[in-house]
Design a protein around this motif. Structure first.
Motif, mmCIF file in Angstrom:
data_model
loop_
_atom_site.group_PDB
_atom_site.id
_atom_site.type_symbol
_atom_site.label_atom_id
_atom_site.label_comp_id
_atom_site.label_asym_id
_atom_site.label_seq_id
_atom_site.Cartn_x
_atom_site.Cartn_y
_atom_site.Cartn_z
ATOM 1 N N TRP A 13 0.718 -1.162 -0.001
ATOM 2 C CA TRP A 13 0.012 -0.110 0.117
ATOM 3 C C TRP A 13 0.773 1.139 0.016
ATOM 4 C CZ3 TRP A 13 -4.211 -0.725 4.105
ATOM 5 C CH2 TRP A 13 -5.232 -1.567 3.673
ATOM 6 N N GLN A 14 0.438 2.294 -0.635
ATOM 7 C CA GLN A 14 1.213 3.410 -0.746
ATOM 8 C C GLN A 14 0.639 4.403 0.338
ATOM 9 O OE1 GLN A 14 3.716 4.440 -2.653
ATOM 10 N NE2 GLN A 14 3.673 2.297 -3.272
ATOM 11 N N ILE A 15 1.437 4.899 1.204
ATOM 12 C CA ILE A 15 1.086 5.980 2.355
ATOM 13 C C ILE A 15 1.996 7.095 2.178
ATOM 14 C CG2 ILE A 15 0.126 4.184 3.976
ATOM 15 C CD1 ILE A 15 2.452 4.303 5.610
ATOM 16 N N ALA A 16 1.849 8.057 3.096
ATOM 17 C CA ALA A 16 2.696 9.338 3.192
ATOM 18 C C ALA A 16 4.024 8.915 3.608
ATOM 19 C CB ALA A 16 2.244 10.088 4.034
ATOM 20 N N ALA A 17 4.934 9.750 2.984
ATOM 21 C CA ALA A 17 6.237 9.804 3.395
ATOM 22 C C ALA A 17 6.455 9.941 4.924
ATOM 23 C CB ALA A 17 7.136 10.603 2.569
ATOM 24 N N GLU A 18 7.867 9.644 5.537
ATOM 25 C CA GLU A 18 7.891 9.739 6.693
ATOM 26 C C GLU A 18 7.889 10.905 7.468
ATOM 27 O OE1 GLU A 18 11.576 8.720 9.940
ATOM 28 O OE2 GLU A 18 11.424 7.555 8.153
ATOM 29 N N PRO A 19 8.273 12.084 6.632
ATOM 30 C CA PRO A 19 8.070 13.441 7.387
ATOM 31 C C PRO A 19 6.491 13.727 7.503
ATOM 32 C CG PRO A 19 9.553 13.646 5.812
ATOM 33 C CD PRO A 19 8.910 12.134 5.566
ATOM 34 N N SER A 20 5.586 13.311 6.428
ATOM 35 C CA SER A 20 4.525 13.814 6.474
ATOM 36 C C SER A 20 3.618 12.842 7.409
ATOM 37 C CB SER A 20 3.605 13.868 5.126
ATOM 38 O OG SER A 20 4.174 14.667 3.895
ATOM 39 N N LEU A 21 4.054 11.779 7.473
ATOM 40 C CA LEU A 21 3.554 10.626 8.502
ATOM 41 C C LEU A 21 3.724 11.222 9.987
ATOM 42 C CD1 LEU A 21 1.755 8.126 8.386
ATOM 43 C CD2 LEU A 21 3.875 6.902 8.388
ATOM 44 N N LYS A 22 4.795 11.577 10.324
ATOM 45 C CA LYS A 22 4.977 12.260 11.521
ATOM 46 C C LYS A 22 4.034 13.439 11.707
ATOM 47 C CE LYS A 22 9.958 11.744 12.127
ATOM 48 N NZ LYS A 22 11.236 12.311 12.681
ATOM 49 N N VAL A 23 3.604 14.200 10.890
ATOM 50 C CA VAL A 23 2.797 15.318 11.281
ATOM 51 C C VAL A 23 1.343 14.727 11.330
ATOM 52 C CG1 VAL A 23 1.566 17.205 10.137
ATOM 53 C CG2 VAL A 23 3.916 17.007 9.933
ATOM 54 N N TYR A 24 0.919 13.554 10.454
ATOM 55 C CA TYR A 24 -0.392 12.885 10.810
ATOM 56 C C TYR A 24 -0.384 12.275 12.044
ATOM 57 C CZ TYR A 24 -0.679 13.269 5.410
ATOM 58 O OH TYR A 24 -0.904 13.257 4.213
ATOM 59 N N LEU A 25 0.392 11.707 12.423
ATOM 60 C CA LEU A 25 0.540 10.888 13.584
ATOM 61 C C LEU A 25 0.284 11.898 14.778
ATOM 62 C CD1 LEU A 25 3.228 8.282 13.435
ATOM 63 C CD2 LEU A 25 0.858 7.830 13.846
ATOM 64 N N SER A 26 0.844 13.294 14.787
ATOM 65 C CA SER A 26 0.818 13.984 15.846
ATOM 66 C C SER A 26 -0.594 14.756 15.777
ATOM 67 C CB SER A 26 1.877 15.261 15.710
ATOM 68 O OG SER A 26 1.642 16.603 16.534
ATOM 69 N N ARG A 27 -1.167 14.878 14.713
ATOM 70 C CA ARG A 27 -2.660 15.431 14.566
ATOM 71 C C ARG A 27 -3.487 14.521 15.164
ATOM 72 N NH1 ARG A 27 -2.302 18.237 8.581
ATOM 73 N NH2 ARG A 27 -0.790 20.080 9.286
ATOM 74 N N TRP A 28 -3.264 13.142 14.938
ATOM 75 C CA TRP A 28 -4.385 12.217 15.129
ATOM 76 C C TRP A 28 -3.980 11.947 16.875
ATOM 77 C CZ3 TRP A 28 -1.983 7.923 11.560
ATOM 78 C CH2 TRP A 28 -2.391 8.197 10.263
ATOM 79 N N LEU A 77 -6.651 16.522 16.520
ATOM 80 C CA LEU A 77 -7.114 17.664 15.522
ATOM 81 C C LEU A 77 -7.689 17.022 14.258
ATOM 82 C CD1 LEU A 77 -3.668 19.468 16.026
ATOM 83 C CD2 LEU A 77 -5.776 19.957 16.830
ATOM 84 N N THR A 78 -7.246 15.661 13.683
ATOM 85 C CA THR A 78 -7.828 15.159 12.811
ATOM 86 C C THR A 78 -7.857 13.683 13.007
ATOM 87 O OG1 THR A 78 -5.598 14.663 11.768
ATOM 88 C CG2 THR A 78 -6.881 16.679 11.122
ATOM 89 N N ARG A 79 -8.662 12.893 12.193
ATOM 90 C CA ARG A 79 -8.954 11.516 12.513
ATOM 91 C C ARG A 79 -8.289 10.762 11.159
ATOM 92 N NH1 ARG A 79 -13.342 9.702 15.730
ATOM 93 N NH2 ARG A 79 -13.545 7.914 14.348
ATOM 94 N N PRO A 80 -7.488 9.500 11.676
ATOM 95 C CA PRO A 80 -7.056 9.021 10.336
ATOM 96 C C PRO A 80 -8.051 8.517 9.125
ATOM 97 C CG PRO A 80 -6.657 7.820 12.520
ATOM 98 C CD PRO A 80 -7.481 9.012 12.841
#
Length: 97
Positions: A13-28, A32-35
């Motif tokens: 599966w294709q997911i976000a690159a590591e830098p973007s994933l760090k931001v996503y995880l922090s937001r989750w 602030l957002t939901r996965p």
């Protein structure tokens, strides 16, 4: 984050690159957002749990109860995926698990 990347790779599966994933995880983590669906599926597999147990389902989403057979099938599928992930983690670290 590492488990998400390895699980996505194992499933091809294709997911976000590591830098973007760090931001996503922090937001989750901060609510602030939901996965999205892809990440919810990956997180459920990694944590070996259901979307409801991780707080992903709203009352509207959980109207239809799962049958015992469908739950057993899903558990078996998730256990298989976790075993594969564990193998990938071991290979990535150079350790046989």
């Amino acid at each position: 984050m590492r488990a998400l990347i390895l699980m996505a790779d194992a499933w091809d599966w294709q997911i976000a690159a590591e830098p973007s994933l760090k931001v996503y995880l922090s937001r989750w983590e901060h609510g602030l957002t939901r996965p999205g669906e892809t990440y919810r599926t990956l997180l459920c597999a990694i944590y070996r749990t259901t979307p409801e147990e991780l707080g992903f389902s709203s009352p509207r989403e959980s109207r239809e109860p799962a049958t015992a057979k469908s739950l057993r099938e899903r558990i078996a599928e998730l256990e298989s995926l976790v075993q594969r992930l564990t193998g990938h983690l071991g290979m990535a670290e150079g350790v046989a698990l």
